[in-house]
Design an enzyme around this catalytic site. Structure first.
Site, mmCIF file in Angstrom:
data_model
loop_
_atom_site.group_PDB
_atom_site.id
_atom_site.type_symbol
_atom_site.label_atom_id
_atom_site.label_comp_id
_atom_site.label_asym_id
_atom_site.label_seq_id
_atom_site.Cartn_x
_atom_site.Cartn_y
_atom_site.Cartn_z
ATOM 1 N N ASP A 60 31.515 -21.296 -39.141
ATOM 2 C CA ASP A 60 31.046 -20.170 -38.359
ATOM 3 C C ASP A 60 29.999 -20.653 -37.360
ATOM 4 O OD1 ASP A 60 30.830 -17.363 -37.844
ATOM 5 O OD2 ASP A 60 28.876 -17.479 -38.786
ATOM 6 N N THR A 93 31.847 -16.370 -32.329
ATOM 7 C CA THR A 93 30.537 -16.978 -32.115
ATOM 8 C C THR A 93 30.669 -18.419 -31.649
ATOM 9 O OG1 THR A 93 30.504 -17.398 -34.475
ATOM 10 C CG2 THR A 93 29.236 -15.551 -33.693
ATOM 11 N N THR A 94 31.738 -19.076 -32.018
ATOM 12 C CA THR A 94 31.937 -20.439 -31.544
ATOM 13 C C THR A 94 32.437 -20.412 -30.100
ATOM 14 O OG1 THR A 94 32.668 -20.915 -33.777
ATOM 15 C CG2 THR A 94 32.931 -22.645 -32.178
ATOM 16 N N ASP A 395 32.967 -11.709 -40.865
ATOM 17 C CA ASP A 395 33.596 -11.815 -39.554
ATOM 18 C C ASP A 395 34.803 -10.890 -39.450
ATOM 19 O OD1 ASP A 395 31.770 -13.649 -38.920
ATOM 20 O OD2 ASP A 395 33.150 -15.286 -38.464
#
Lengths: 527, 550
Positions: A60, A93-94, A395
Site C-alpha cells: 500500500d 495511493t501508489t 482499500d
C-alpha cells in the site's frame, strides 16, 4: 534587498533558485521511484524495519511512504499527497505518487527548455481539468443494485495485494458491508467507521467472515464462573462501574471499633449486591462494561454476584466503540445505575463465546432492529499477513465508498491513462504556444502508468505501450493491459474496473502537488 | 527510468534502503543461514543443538521451532522463517525443521530463477500452482485413510515423530504412553458433537532420577505440590474437593480504610476480629463437608491450624490452570468469594467436587499430590523420569510433538508414509505436471519439484549415506509407480528411505507414518513464506528517531 549594482550576485541568486527547484524535483522523483515497483497486480512488496525491530510488509503506497520517514521537505509533500489520496479515495495511493513523479520529470525537461514555471503550472492545471472531462466522457454509469459491477471494482483493488488470492472472499465482504451501512436516502453520508473490522490472528484468511451482528475481541469475564452463552439476550451497555465507590477527593474511612469491621465488609457486599439486583430487575442478562481509568470497572465481588445472577459480562469496552455498539445493538448507553431501564436494553438472539484460534471472541447475533452497521472478522496466520489484509480490506471498502458517492466506473489496466494521453494530444494541437507544448508533456507523463504496469508484470514495456497506443488510436477506448493474460484486452470485458473518483482525484491531486513544488524557489530553514 | 535503482541512494531518509536484486539476494542469504543451522537436526539420525543464553541457561534440543525461538534473530526476512516454524508448531506441532529447510530451499531456487531473468511474479504464480497441485496429489494419491484407526498406525505415527528425538531409542515404550494418554483425554463437544483430543489436558510432570524407561502414565491428575502442613492427612478417601480462588489469610481491610483506636483494648479486639473473619470463612467451608481444599492463593499458618484440626488436606498456591482442570475433572466450581445473594457469606456445598482418593506420593525427592478416580477421567498425567533437567525438558518437547501428531492422525484419519517418500513422489509428479504447461511458470514449477528433494537429501546426508545414489533410486521407484499402466508396481509408491541400512524400502509396511495434514500444511506454509519474502524488492531499515539528540 539585493543592491542593483551587484549584477554578479543577482546572477548567482537565480542559479540558486534553479538549484532549489531541481533538488526539490529530484527528491520528489526519488520518492516516486521508490514506490513505483509496487504498482499494479504484479507489483512487489516493501519491507520496512523500524528501529524497535517491528517489521511491516506492505504493498500500500500510503503505508510505505508514511513508514519511510523521508526528511527532504519536497519529498514530504509527496508523502502528504499519498495520504490525502488515501483520505479522499482510499485507493490509488501508489498511482498518485507515480503520476506525480512522472509529471515532475516532464517539468524538469520543460524547465531545461526554458519554459517559465508559472506557465507550466497553469497549463498543467488546464490539462488536468481537461483530463477529468475526458475521464467522465468514457465513464460507465453504475447502479448500486448491480452487485456484480461493485464486486468487480473491489476485486480490482484487491488484485495488487498479498491477499489477492482471497479476493473472491474479501470483495463480497467489502461490498456487502458498505451496502449494509449505506443509508439509501442519504448515500453521501457514508461513514466507514460504521464498519468494524476485528482482526484476530490464528487460522487462515479463508476463515474470515462477515458477521451479522457484532464481534468483541475480548473474552467474557468468567473468573467467577459466569455464563459464556446466552440465548434471547437483553444487552445493557453501561458506562458506570460496579465496584466500591470512590469520592472525588482523597478520603479515609475510619474504623475505631471491631464491630465496624464487619460492617465495612457487609456494606461493600450490599452496595454491590444492590447494583446487581437493579441490573437484574431491568431484565438485563448480558452486560457490556466500559473501560474505566478511575477505578476498577467491575470488582471481583461484582463479577461473582453477576455470575450468580446468570449475567454474561464483557469487560473493557473502549470508549470509542460505545457509539458503534449502541448503534448496532439499538440500545442506549447507560451512564448511571438508576437509569437501568428495560427500554434501554438491546435485544439479540444469541450472545456466545466462540473459540477462535488461540483465543476466543464473543459474538452477538440475531440482533433486533439492528442499526446500519457491519462487522467483519478477519483472520490470518500471522500478524504481518493480518495487518496487510486489514489494509487491503480498507482499500476495497474505500473503493466501494467511492462508487457510492460518485456512481461511475472506468476500466482499469492503464486504459484510462492511455485514452487521456491520446485525447490530450489531439487537444494540444488546438492550443497555441507554450501551453500546447506543456499539455503534450502532461499527456506523455501519463504513459508512466501503462509503462510501469507492464514493467512490473515482467512484460516488455515499450512493446506493450506502443501496442496499447495504437489500439486506442484505432478507437478501442477500453483496451488495457491484462496482466493475468499478459496481453492487451478489453478491460470491461475482462472485468477489471475501478471507480472514476479514484483516477480523477489522483490526477487532480498529483497536478496540484506538482504545481506547488514548481512554485517553490527557495528553502529557508528556520530554527 | 532505468536509473531508478541508482537513485535510491538519493532518497533522503533516516535509515538505509536497499532495493532490487540486492535485497532479494540478501534475504535469501539470511534465510539460508537460518535453515543451515537447523539442517543437521532433521531426521531420525539428526543431531541435537546446545543453546546457551546470556545468563548461562542451557537448552539441548532437536526441535526446530525451539532452536529458532531461542536464536534471537534480527534480520527481518529471517524472522519470517522463525514465525513460520512457530506457525507449524501451533497448527501441526511437528515438522518444524522440515518446513524451515523447505522454505529456504524454495527461496534459494527462486533467486536463481530471478537471476536468470524470470520475473518474480511468474515464479510466484508457478509456486502457487505447484503448491495447489501438491496438496491435491497428497490427498488423492498418497494419503492412506485409516478409517477405523487401529492402534498399530497410531503407534507408528507416534514412533516416527519421536524417532529423531532423544526418546527415539525407547520409541516403542513412549509411543504406547503417548497413545494411551491421548486416548484417555478424548472428549466430545456438546454442541457440535465433534470429537476432540485436547493435548493440554495431558499434564506432564518431570522428576529427576531413574532412567527414562521408568516414565509412566499416572491415572488421575497430579499436582506438583505437597500438603500445606505436616499435620494434615496424607490420604483422603471419598474426597470432597473445594476449589478456591481466594486468600485464606488474616483479613485485611481494603485500601482507604483506616483503623483509628483510642483504647488499647480496642486494638486487641480488632486484631482478634481480623483473625475471626478468616476463621469464620474456614468454618463455613468445613461445614459444607469439604475434606480437601485447594486454593490458588495463600493460607496462613493460623488458618492452617483449623484445617489440621478438622483433618482436612489443604494445598495452597495451586496454579490457576491446574485448578481449572481439576475443577472440570471433579465437577467442582471454582469459588472466588463466599458472598451470597443475601449479602452474607456462605459456602454452597454444590460447589464441591468429588474424587475417589486424594493422596500425597513421593517421587524421588519431591512430593506430589494425586487426585484419583475423578468423576470424568478427562485428565491424565505423564510422569517423565530422566537423568537431568536438559534431558527432561527435551523429553517433554518430544512428547508434546508426538501428542500433537497422534491427535492429528485421530482427527484427520489419514496418514502418509514418511522418510522422504511424499517429497520424492511429489517431485516426480510435479516434473511431469510442469512438462504439460507451456508458459514461463513451467520453470518455476520444475524448480519447486527439485526443491522438494532437499528433504530426502538432507535426511540421507545426516545419516552419512550416499544421498545422490539413494535419492536417484527413490526417484526411479516413484517414477515407475506413477507411470505404470498395469498397476503392478503400485506398491512402489510407498518407497522411502531406510536411514539405518542406507537402502530404500516400503515405509508404509515398515511403519514409518506421518499425518497427511502435517505434510500438506508444511508445503502450504513453506510456499506462503517463500512467496512473502520473494515479493519483497525493497528493504528500508529506519534508524532510531533523531529526536533524542535535539
Amino acid at each position: 534587498m539585493a543592491q542593483p549594482k551587484q549584477k554578479h550576485e543577482m546572477y548567482k541568486e537565480s542559479a540558486r533558485k534553479k538549484d532549489v527547484r531541481t533538488t526539490n524535483i529530484e527528491a520528489a522523483k526519488v520518492v516516486a521511484d521508490a514506490v513505483r515497483t509496487s504498482l499494479g497486480p504484479k507489483g512487489m512488496d516493501k519491507m520496512v524495519a523500524s528501529p524497535d525491530g517491528q517489521v511491516i510488509i506492505t504493498n500500500d503506497g500510503a503505508t510505505i511512504l508514511q513508514k519511510m520517514t523521508v526528511v527532504q521537505p519536497a519529498a514530504k509533500m509527496l508523502v502528504e499527497l499519498s495520504k490525502s489520496q488515501d483520505v479522499v479515495a482510499g485507493d490509488g495511493t501508489t498511482s498518485v505518487v507515480v503520476i506525480c513523479g512522472a509529471l515532475l520529470k516532464k517539468c524538469q525537461e520543460l524547465l531545461a527548455q526554458g519554459v517559465h514555471p508559472t506557465v507550466i503550472s497553469d497549463s498543467f492545471n488546464k490539462a488536468a481539468n481537461k483530463a477529468c472531462e475526458i475521464l467522465e466522457s468514457i465513464a460507465i454509469p453504475v447502479n448500486l443494485e448491480d452487485r456484480e459491477s461493485l464486486l468487480r471494482a473491489a476485486t480490482t483493488s484487491l488484485s495488487s495485494k498479498v491477499v489477492s488470492q482471497y479476493s473472491s472472499l474479501l470483495s463480497p465482504m467489502a461490498v456487502d458491508s458498505v451496502l449494509k451501512v449505506m443509508d439509501p436516502n442519504r448515500p453521501g453520508l457514508l461513514d466507514l467507521r460504521d464498519i468494524r473490522v476485528v482482526c484476530k490472528s490464528g487460522g487462515t484468511i479463508d476463515d474470515s467472515e462477515m458477521v451479522d451482528g457484532i464481534v468483541f475481541d475480548q473474552k467474557t469475564a468468567k473468573t467467577a464462573g459466569g455464563p459464556t452463552r446466552m440465548d434471547n439476550a437483553k444487552i445493557g451497555l453501561i458506562q458506570f462501574q460496579i465496584s466500591p465507590p470512590k469520592p472525588d477527593m482523597e478520603n479515609n474511612v475510619i474504623v475505631s471499633d471491631y464491630t465496624q469491621m464487619d460492617r465495612v465488609y457487609k456494606e461493600e457486599r450490599n452496595y454491590i449486591l444492590n447494583a446487581v439486583k437493579k441490573i437484574k430487575a431491568s431484565g438485563c442478562n448480558v452486560l457490556l462494561i466500559q473501560k474505566s481509568i478511575l477505578r476498577d470497572a467491575v470488582s471481583e465481588l461484582a463479577l461473582h454476584y453477576l455470575a450468580k445472577a446468570k449475567i454474561l459480562v464483557i469487560r473493557d469496552i473502549e470508549r470509542d466503540d460505545i457509539e458503534f455498539i449502541s448503534k448496532t445493538l439499538n440500545c442506549l448507553p447507560i451512564a448511571h445505575i438508576d437509569h437501568m431501564k428495560p427500554e434501554k436494553l438491546g435485544l439479540a438472539k444469541i450472545v456466545e463465546e466462540v473459540d477462535c484460534g488461540k483465543g476466543s471472541v464473543v459474538k452477538i447475533t440475531g440482533i433486533e432492529n439492528s442499526g446500519r452497521t457491519a462487522t467483519v472478522l478477519l483472520r490470518g496466520s500471522n500478524k504481518l499477513v493480518l495487518e496487510e489484509a486489514d489494509r487491503s480490506l480498507h482499500d476495497a471498502l474505500c473503493v466501494i465508498r467511492c462508487l457510492v458517492t460518485k456512481r461511475f466506473l472506468i476500466p482499469g489496466g492503464a486504459s484510462p491513462e492511455m485514452e487521456i494521453d491520446l485525447q490530450l494530444n489531439d487537444w494540444s494541437r488546438t492550443l497555441q504556444g507554450m501551453e500546447s507544448f506543456c499539455v503534450r508533456a502532461f499527456a506523455q507523463a501519463l504513459e508512466v502508468v501503462p509503462y510501469t504496469l507492464a514493467e512490473n508484470a515482467g512484460l516488455n514495456p515499450i512493446r506493450i505501450v506502443t501496442e496499447l497506443r495504437s489500439m486506442h488510436a484505432a478507437g478501442q477506448k477500453y483496451a488495457g493491459i491484462n496482466v493475468k493474460k499478459n496481453a492487451i484486452t478489453d478491460m470491461v470485458e475482462a472485468k477489471v474496473v475501478q471507480p472514476l473518483l479514484v483516477t480523477t482525484s489522483a490526477l487532480t491531486l498529483a497536478t496540484e502537488c506538482v504545481r506547488m513544488i514548481l512554485k517553490i524557489d527557495d528553502i529557508v530553514p528556520v530554527r | 527510468m532505468s536509473v531508478a535503482m541508482a537513485a535510491g541512494s538519493r532518497l533522503q531518509l533516516h535509515g538505509e534502503r536497499q532495493s532490487g536484486q540486492d535485497v532479494r539476494t540478501q534475504n535469501v542469504t539470511a534465510v539460508s543461514a537460518v535453515a543451515n543451522i537447523v539442517k543437521s537436526s532433521l531426521g531420525p539420525v539428526g543431531l541435537d543443538k546446545m543453546l546457551v543464553d546470556d545468563i548461562g541457561d542451557v537448552t539441548v534440543t532437536n526441535d526446530g521451532a525451539t532452536i529458532l525461538k531461542l536464536l534471537e534473530i534480527e534480520h527481518p526476512a529471517a524472522k519470517i522463517l522463525v514465525e513460520l516454524a512457530e506457525l507449524q508448531d501451533a497448527e501441526v506441532g511437528d515438522g518444524t525443521t522440515s518446513v524451515v529447510i523447505l522454505a529456504a530451499e524454495f527461496l534459494k531456487r527462486a533467486n536463481e530463477l530471478v537471476r536468470n531473468k524470470l520475473h518474480p511474479t511468474n515464479i510466484i504464480n508457478g509456486f502457487r500452482q505447484a503448491m495447489r497441485e501438491s496438496c491435491k496429489f497428497i490427498n488423492r494419491e498418497l494419503a492412506i485413510s485409516t478409517e477405523n484407526i487401529d492402534n498399530e498406525s497410531l503407534l507408528n505415527a507416534a514412533k516416527t515423530s519421536m524417532s529423531s528425538k532423544i526418546v527415539g531409542v525407547e520409541g516403542d515404550f513412549f509411543a504406547q504412553l503417548v497413545v494411551d494418554s491421548i486416548r484417555a483425554v478424548k472428549s466430545v463437544d456438546e454442541i457440535t458433537e465433534r470429537v476432540r483430543y485436547p493435548v493440554k489436558a495431558v499434564s506432564v510432570l518431570k522428576a529427576h532420577g531413574k532412567s527414562a524407561r521408568e516414565s509412566r502414565l499416572l491415572d488421575g491428575y497430579a499436582l506438583n505440590l505437597s500438603r500445606a502442613a505436616q499435620g494434615m492427612p496424607r490420604r483422603v478417601v471419598n474426597a470432597k474437593i473445594a476449589c478456591l480462588d481466594m486468600n485464606l489469610q488474616k483479613a485485611r481491610l481494603m485500601m482507604g480504610v483506616q483503623v483509628l483506636v483510642t483504647d488499647p483494648a480496642e486494638l486487641e479486639k480488632i486484631r482478634a476480629r481480623e483473625l475471626d473473619i478468616t476463621k469464620e470463612r474456614i468454618q463455613k467451608i468445613l461445614a459444607s463437608g469439604a475434606n480437601v481444599v485447594l486454593t490458588t492463593k495463600g493460607i496462613d499458618d493460623m488458618a492452617l491450624k483449623y484445617f489440621v484440626e478438622a483433618g482436612v488436606l489443604a494445598i495452597r498456591r495451586v496454579e490457576k490452570d491446574d485448578l481449572k482442570r481439576i475443577a472440570r475433572a471433579t465437577g467442582a466450581t471454582i469459588v472466588v468469594t463466599l458472598a451470597d445473594m443475601e449479602g452474607n457469606e456462605t459456602f454452597d456445598p454444590a460447589c464441591l467436587g468429588t474424587a475417589a482418593e486424594v493422596l500425597e506420593e513421593r517421587i524421588s525427592d519431591d512430593s506430589i499430590t494425586m487426585i484419583r478416580g475423578c468423576e470424568s477421567t478427562k485428565a491424565v498425567t505423564l510422569l517423565l523420569r530422566g537423568a537431568n533437567d536438559y534431558m527432561l525438558d527435551e523429553m517433554d518437547r518430544s512428547i508434546h510433538d508426538s501428542l500433537c501428531v497422534v491427535k492429528r492422525v485421530l482427527e484427520s484419519n489419514s496418514v502418509v508414509p514418511g522418510g522422504g517418500c511424499v517429497e520424492t513422489a511429489l517431485s516426480v509428479h510435479l516434473e511431469s505436471f510442469a512438462s504439460n504447461l507451456g508458459s514461463k511458470e513451467q520453470l518455476a514449477i520444475r524448480e519447486f519439484a527439485n526443491a522438494l528433494l532437499v528433504l530426502p537429501k538432507t535426511l540421507a546426508v545426516n545419516a552419512a549415506k550416499d544421498a545422490t545414489e539413494l535419492v536417484a533410486a527413490l526417484r526411479s521407484a516413484h517414477y515407475q509407480a506413477q507411470n505404470d499402466a498395469t498397476g503392478e508396481s503400485k506398491d512402489l509408491a510407498h518407497q522411502g528411505l531406510d536411514l539405518i541400512q542406507g537402502k530404500i524400502r516400503d515405509n508404509f509396511k515398515a511403519g514409518v507414518l506421518e499425518p497427511s495434514l502435517s505434510k500438506t500444511k508444511m508445503i502450504q506454509f513453506a510456499t506462503e513464506a517463500a512467496i512473502t519474502i520473494l515479493r519483497i524488492d525493497d528493504l528500508i531499515r529506519l534508524d532510531p528517531s533523531p529526536e533524542a539528540d535535539q
